[in-house]
Scaffold this motif. Structure first.
Motif, PDB file in Angstrom:
ATOM      1  N   LYS A 294      52.786  13.001 -29.707  1.00 48.02           N
ATOM      2  CA  LYS A 294      52.355  11.731 -28.568  1.00 48.02           C
ATOM      3  C   LYS A 294      52.918  10.648 -29.384  1.00 48.02           C
ATOM      4  O   LYS A 294      53.328   9.711 -28.668  1.00 48.02           O
ATOM      5  CB  LYS A 294      51.030  11.912 -28.422  1.00 48.02           C
ATOM      6  N   TYR A 297      56.269  10.471 -28.378  1.00 44.51           N
ATOM      7  CA  TYR A 297      56.377  10.177 -27.074  1.00 44.51           C
ATOM      8  C   TYR A 297      56.426   8.774 -26.675  1.00 44.51           C
ATOM      9  O   TYR A 297      56.996   8.223 -25.769  1.00 44.51           O
ATOM     10  CB  TYR A 297      55.320  11.074 -26.244  1.00 44.51           C
ATOM     11  N   PHE A 298      55.528   8.114 -27.365  1.00 42.91           N
ATOM     12  CA  PHE A 298      55.271   6.866 -26.979  1.00 42.91           C
ATOM     13  C   PHE A 298      55.857   5.692 -27.975  1.00 42.91           C
ATOM     14  O   PHE A 298      55.697   4.411 -28.154  1.00 42.91           O
ATOM     15  CB  PHE A 298      53.574   6.186 -27.352  1.00 42.91           C
ATOM     16  N   GLU A 326      45.477  16.632 -23.769  1.00 41.48           N
ATOM     17  CA  GLU A 326      46.536  15.929 -23.700  1.00 41.48           C
ATOM     18  C   GLU A 326      46.279  14.506 -22.900  1.00 41.48           C
ATOM     19  O   GLU A 326      46.607  13.437 -23.484  1.00 41.48           O
ATOM     20  CB  GLU A 326      47.619  16.685 -22.963  1.00 41.48           C
ATOM     21  N   ASN A 330      46.577  10.925 -24.906  1.00 42.14           N
ATOM     22  CA  ASN A 330      47.389   9.994 -23.751  1.00 42.14           C
ATOM     23  C   ASN A 330      46.780   8.682 -23.590  1.00 42.14           C
ATOM     24  O   ASN A 330      47.428   7.489 -23.696  1.00 42.14           O
ATOM     25  CB  ASN A 330      48.039  10.697 -22.551  1.00 42.14           C
ATOM     26  N   ASN A 331      45.563   8.999 -23.097  1.00 38.33           N
ATOM     27  CA  ASN A 331      44.594   7.734 -22.587  1.00 38.33           C
ATOM     28  C   ASN A 331      44.142   6.809 -23.977  1.00 38.33           C
ATOM     29  O   ASN A 331      44.277   5.453 -23.649  1.00 38.33           O
ATOM     30  CB  ASN A 331      43.769   7.918 -22.061  1.00 38.33           C
ATOM     31  N   SER A 334      47.727   5.100 -24.802  1.00 36.34           N
ATOM     32  CA  SER A 334      47.905   4.109 -23.550  1.00 36.34           C
ATOM     33  C   SER A 334      46.952   2.646 -23.909  1.00 36.34           C
ATOM     34  O   SER A 334      47.478   1.540 -23.797  1.00 36.34           O
ATOM     35  CB  SER A 334      47.664   4.601 -22.174  1.00 36.34           C
TER      36      SER A 334
ATOM     37  N   TRP B 179      58.909   9.159 -18.889  1.00 34.60           N
ATOM     38  CA  TRP B 179      57.660   9.208 -19.395  1.00 34.60           C
ATOM     39  C   TRP B 179      56.460  10.094 -18.503  1.00 34.60           C
ATOM     40  O   TRP B 179      55.343  10.327 -18.821  1.00 34.60           O
ATOM     41  CB  TRP B 179      56.720   8.011 -19.838  1.00 34.60           C
ATOM     42  N   ASP B 182      51.801  11.217 -16.872  1.00 28.00           N
ATOM     43  CA  ASP B 182      50.767  11.028 -17.848  1.00 28.00           C
ATOM     44  C   ASP B 182      50.478   9.723 -18.393  1.00 28.00           C
ATOM     45  O   ASP B 182      49.231   9.345 -18.521  1.00 28.00           O
ATOM     46  CB  ASP B 182      51.145  12.316 -18.801  1.00 28.00           C
ATOM     47  N   ALA B 183      51.739   9.101 -18.881  1.00 24.21           N
ATOM     48  CA  ALA B 183      51.441   7.856 -19.531  1.00 24.21           C
ATOM     49  C   ALA B 183      51.033   6.660 -18.283  1.00 24.21           C
ATOM     50  O   ALA B 183      51.685   6.586 -17.444  1.00 24.21           O
ATOM     51  CB  ALA B 183      52.750   7.491 -20.204  1.00 24.21           C
TER      52      ALA B 183
END
Lengths: 425, 225
Positions: A294, A297-298, A326, A330-331, A334, B179, B182-183
């Motif tokens: 992740k 991913y970010f 997940e 993710n949260n 974010s 993305w 999800d994001a």
């Protein structure tokens, strides 16, 4: 105060007061009765004295009686024939101590002379008798009361047992769980009724809740098609070659609003899905690997804001639903990225049984409970206000403990995996 | 490509139709189960866009029917229901992909092309855009025959733009593509700018012409015109 305690308190006060009043009255009556008996006896003695002088023409010796003392005193006036009975104290020469006693005082004309005669009888033995009688009567009464109280206590405890069970069942009732309210087995009419009422309420609440969830789900689903239409129209408009600056700005705003609406809808649907336990399949998840994945991913988002990410990860695995985990990560990401400032930092710590995300922010300490409420967000936030609510819901469903702490300019969210954790070995 | 759109929402069907035909594809439309059934029986398509909730029947039945009559049309399910079960059922019945409403037309088109590519070239597809050569299976790209190293996200982004060449792709669509849902990044619109800048730089550095055009700050277009 407990019902039983309150009931007992009233009962004991009444019993004690009753016992005191009755005991006092009983004692008084017995005393009266005994006094009367002694008085009769004294009167008889007086008659005997009169007879004695009448026959023998001499006064009887004061010591001539076994149980009474007779005293004479000469007076120089006409005798007053009134008889006075009263209590007194006297010295018992045989026993050599003072005793309470009863006396009869009267004036008599004996052999033509006036005498004041006083006959005293000891009350000592009689009083002992009263004490015995009272003890004999009161003791069994007290014992009886004690037994009654004990039986009462046991009985009430037993009778309230269904109530306690009912209460435990009500407390165990959870609107979110599939398990319906568990009725109790009892023969007592009142409890049966209560049981029935609670059961009905629980069923009604459950069905209402289900309906609301279904409504949210359906409403969100129904909105997806119109959203798809808006999206497709925007995409079509974007292809036009005649867009001016103003139209472009409008189009951009429309895109943003549509994206937000879509995200909001998806979040609501996700919440319903988590509530409905639709994500059940569990598997072993390598948290360290997932966090690193992740992080990648970010990555661009983190770089864009020049955030410094520090990680302290040790290999840790949990047994959980993959999608939920997940969503969780993710949260957390974010949230830590969104509410940061450019050049801020994020600290991720993974231990054997806990995961924590700390981030710097322009905001100071937040409300530790309110932030997890749905649609709670600060005005500056462009988010849906559902991110943390989803986080909380996921933790709730997985039996994780989620806490928020503000510590030295860092907002820290910690998840403690207690259950669902794989035990080593 | 010859495509069939089975979708009951008229305005959505029209938009899709308009977007796809502009690229030189031949599009057929069906607004309900009955029409869909007839068209599937009569003609062959490269790809069928199938909505699952039709006024007179389940879209999944059409998929079953298609497989029963041994047609090899590619199938892309478009559904408002983001249900894992339905997704699994659809894919196990032979659908090639599953797209959840709402979607961007550019996303839809990229997915259709991907399906058709897989079906026609057995997934072994290398295609060209002027001096750019893209190998979708090996996830490699070359400019003038020389490899250019892109990250996975950069490769995805490039492929997405090439698939929608000459079309304006909004920043919103690009973000969703890279993305996903999800994001929760709906507020990071401007962020895609950096990302495209990186891809652009890698391409121009390797001697490629700059095909990216910014369109009024809303989106980008990949074009050689």
């Amino acid at each position: 105060m407990k019902l039983f305690t309150s009931y007992n308190r009233i009962l004991s006060v009444i019993t004690l007061a009753g016992l005191l009043v009755i005991g006092f009255l009983f004692y008084q009556m017995l005393g009266q009765y005994l006094n009367k008996q002694i008085d009769d006896h004294l009167y008889e003695e007086l008659l005997e004295v009169q007879d004695f002088t009448h026959v023998k023409n001499i006064l009887p010796s004061p010591d001539g009686y076994d149980d009474v003392i007779v005293e004479y005193k000469k007076i120089h006036r006409r005798p007053d024939k009134r008889k006075i009975f009263a209590d007194t104290n006297f010295y018992n020469p045989k026993k050599r101590h003072h005793e309470t006693a009863r006396y009869l005082k009267t004036e008599l004309l004996l052999n033509g002379e006036s005498y004041e005669v006083m006959i005293i009888a000891s009350k000592f033995e009689r009083q002992e008798e009263i004490k015995s009688i009272i003890l004999i009567i009161l003791l069994p009464v007290i014992v009886l009361l004690l037994i009654l109280w004990l039986v009462n206590r046991i009985l009430i405890k037993r009778m309230w047992l269904p109530f306690r069970q009912l209460l435990a069942n009500i407390k165990a009732f959870n609107i979110n769980q599939e398990k319906v309210f568990e009725p109790i087995q009892t023969n007592i009419e009142e409890f049966k009724e209560l049981n029935k009422a609670v059961l009905n309420v629980s069923l009604k609440v459950k069905s209402d809740y289900k309906e609301i969830k279904l409504f949210t789900e359906n409403a969100s689903h129904e909105m997806m098609t119109p959203l798809a239409v808006i999206n497709s129209k925007l995409d079509t408009m974007l292809q036009s070659n005649t867009l001016g600056k103003e139209e472009s700005e409008i189009l951009d705003d429309l895109y943003k609003a549509t994206s937000k609406l879509t995200k909001l809808n998806q979040s609501l649907l996700l919440l319903v899905k988590i509530d409905n336990n639709q994500l059940q399949d569990k598997e072993e998840i390598d948290l360290e690997a997932l966090i690193n994945e992740k992080l990648n991913y970010f990555l661009e988002l983190i770089q864009k804001r020049n955030l410094i990410v520090k990680t302290e990860l040790i290999p840790s695995a949990i047994y959980a639903n993959y999608s939920l985990t997940e969503i969780l990560i993710n949260n957390l990401f974010s949230n830590a990225i969104r509410h940061n400032y450019d050049g801020g930092s994020i600290l991720i710590t993974l231990t054997e049984d806990s995961l924590s995300f700390s981030n710097t922010s322009t905001r100071s300490a937040l409300h530790p409970v309110k932030i997890f409420e749905r649609f709670y967000k600060d005005n500056a936030s462009e988010g849906t206000g559902l991110g943390l609510a989803i986080l909380k819901q996921v933790c709730l469903k997985q039996n994780y403990k989620l806490t928020y702490r503000y510590n030295q300019d860092y907002h820290q969210f910690t998840i403690i995996f207690n259950q669902g954790k794989i035990n080593p070995g | 490509m010859k495509l069939l759109i089975i979708e009951d929402e008229e305005s959505l069907r029209r938009s899709i139709h308009q977007y796809l035909t502009a690229e030189g594809n031949i599009c057929d439309s069906a607004s309900n189960y009955e029409q869909g059934y007839q068209k599937l029986s009569l003609y062959d398509y490269d790809c069928v866009l199938l909505d699952l909730t039709l006024p007179d029947g389940e879209g999944l039945l059409l998929l079953k029917y298609l497989k029963k009559i041994n047609k090899t049309d590619g199938v892309l399910i478009i559904s408002a229901r983001n249900s894992l079960d339905q997704k699994i059922e659809g894919l196990s019945l032979g659908a090639d992909d599953y797209l959840i409403k709402p979607f961007h037309l550019s996303e839809l088109y990229a997915r259709i092309q991907s399906i058709v590519r897989r079906r026609h070239f057995n997934g072994n597809s290398i295609f060209h855009f002027n001096e750019i050569e893209i190998d979708t299976t090996a996830m490699e790209m070359k400019v003038h025959g020389k490899p250019v190293y892109l990250t996975k996200k950069e490769f995805d982004l490039l492929l997405y733009f090439v698939a929608n060449k000459n079309k304006v792709i909004s920043k919103a669509a690009a973000i969703v593509h890279i993305w996903g849902d999800d994001a929760d990044m709906a507020d990071s619109f401007d962020f895609i700018y950096t990302h495209i800048k990186n891809v652009r730089k890698k391409l121009t550095d390797s001697g490629c012409k700059d095909y990216f055009q910014s369109v009024y700050g809303i989106g980008y277009k990949f074009t050689d015109k």
